[in-house]
Design a protein around this motif. Sequence first.
Motif, PDB file in Angstrom:
ATOM      1  N   SER A 278     -30.466  92.010  43.096  1.00  0.00           N
ATOM      2  CA  SER A 278     -31.206  92.765  42.154  1.00  0.00           C
ATOM      3  C   SER A 278     -32.635  92.828  43.100  1.00  0.00           C
ATOM      4  O   SER A 278     -33.070  91.814  43.257  1.00  0.00           O
TER       5      SER A 278
ATOM      6  N   VAL B 255     -31.202  96.186  36.989  1.00  0.00           N
ATOM      7  CA  VAL B 255     -30.541  95.328  36.502  1.00  0.00           C
ATOM      8  C   VAL B 255     -29.035  95.602  37.317  1.00  0.00           C
ATOM      9  O   VAL B 255     -28.603  96.415  37.796  1.00  0.00           O
TER      10      VAL B 255
ATOM     11  N   ASP C 223     -26.277  90.649  36.072  1.00  0.00           N
ATOM     12  CA  ASP C 223     -26.778  90.865  34.851  1.00  0.00           C
ATOM     13  C   ASP C 223     -25.748  91.052  33.836  1.00  0.00           C
ATOM     14  O   ASP C 223     -25.529  90.586  32.642  1.00  0.00           O
TER      15      ASP C 223
ATOM     16  N   LYS D 176     -23.830  86.022  40.972  1.00  0.00           N
ATOM     17  CA  LYS D 176     -24.877  86.376  39.724  1.00  0.00           C
ATOM     18  C   LYS D 176     -24.881  87.808  39.537  1.00  0.00           C
ATOM     19  O   LYS D 176     -24.775  88.610  40.451  1.00  0.00           O
TER      20      LYS D 176
END
Length: 313
Positions: free
Chosen positions: A243, A248, A258, A256
Amino acid sequence: MRQTSPQILSPDSTGIVQAARFLRDGALVAFPTETVYGLGADACSGPAVAAIFDAKGRPSFNPLIVHLAQSDWARRYADWSELAERVADRFWPGPLSLVLPLKSGHNLSPLVTAGLPSVALRVPGHPTAQRLLDEFGSPVAAPSANPSGRISPTRADHVAMGLGNQVAAIVDDGPCSVGLESTIIGLDGPPRLLRPGGISHEELEHTLGQKILPAQTGAITAPGQMQSHYAPRARVRLNARSSKPGEVLLGFGPGKADLNLSATGDLREAAANLFEYLHKVDATGQPIAVASIPDVGLGRAINDRLRRAAAPR
Ligand code: TXA
Ligand code: MG
């Protein structure tokens, strides 16, 4: 994906109880309606609804019709109106579907409506469909039980030939009497014919006591075809590896994120989560970065929707 042949169930109480049990387990069950055989799944379960799209092999998500045992149930899922009452009174149970505003607090999977704020409801008239819906006790999402782009099934063996090992069971109750999908009218705005069917425009106008706008070609009958129809307000960036500040990250697979559409890289799980997550992130007003999704099977439908969300508007 299932590889065993489906159980053929009789439309007696043993068969109906077994069919309802499959639905409760999140499995797909083909069942007869008076129009065509439907490919049914628990409308409140994202993974079960995702399995419908997977089985049909459709490259995009279109909203599905939600089948109810009784008219009374409609009020739980849609903002009911006097017009809806009038046509339901006259044509339900029967080959008519009503598109109505989705009621807040409904517990349908957002995949059923393809993220739209409206829902298509139908109370089928076929006694076997009614008994199954009644036994299951909850709404069933069901498109016609054929692979995408193929002819709609009006007999159990059509389903077996087209979808065979993709369904847990087929309730066989002989040929369908109408043989053509239900008429769909939109009552979430001025009355509009969304799909012609067995119940005519004139009959509907007579019952509604007002004009119905005619069906439009392309876009309206398949709202999913509109370029940015379900687009979030926020900017959407595709094939993101990470990101950027403020974004988001909607992930897929290990790594990884969100929010992860499916940490294990399961496309059905990702499809089941897609609309819910897009809505959730959109509510924050932040731009969205989405990890790349493999363009196979259900991944094609997911990518189709994501491309629309990311389309310039
Ligand atoms: O006769 C039938 O209606 C059969 C049997 C199995 O009941 N079912 C059927 O369902 O044809 P399905 O899911 O294939 O119909 C979906 C169509 C969509 O392509 C769209 O045209 C319309 O219903 N539709 C569903 N929800 C909608 C919505 N919220 N707004 C506009 N159109 C919608
Ligand atoms: Mg169809």
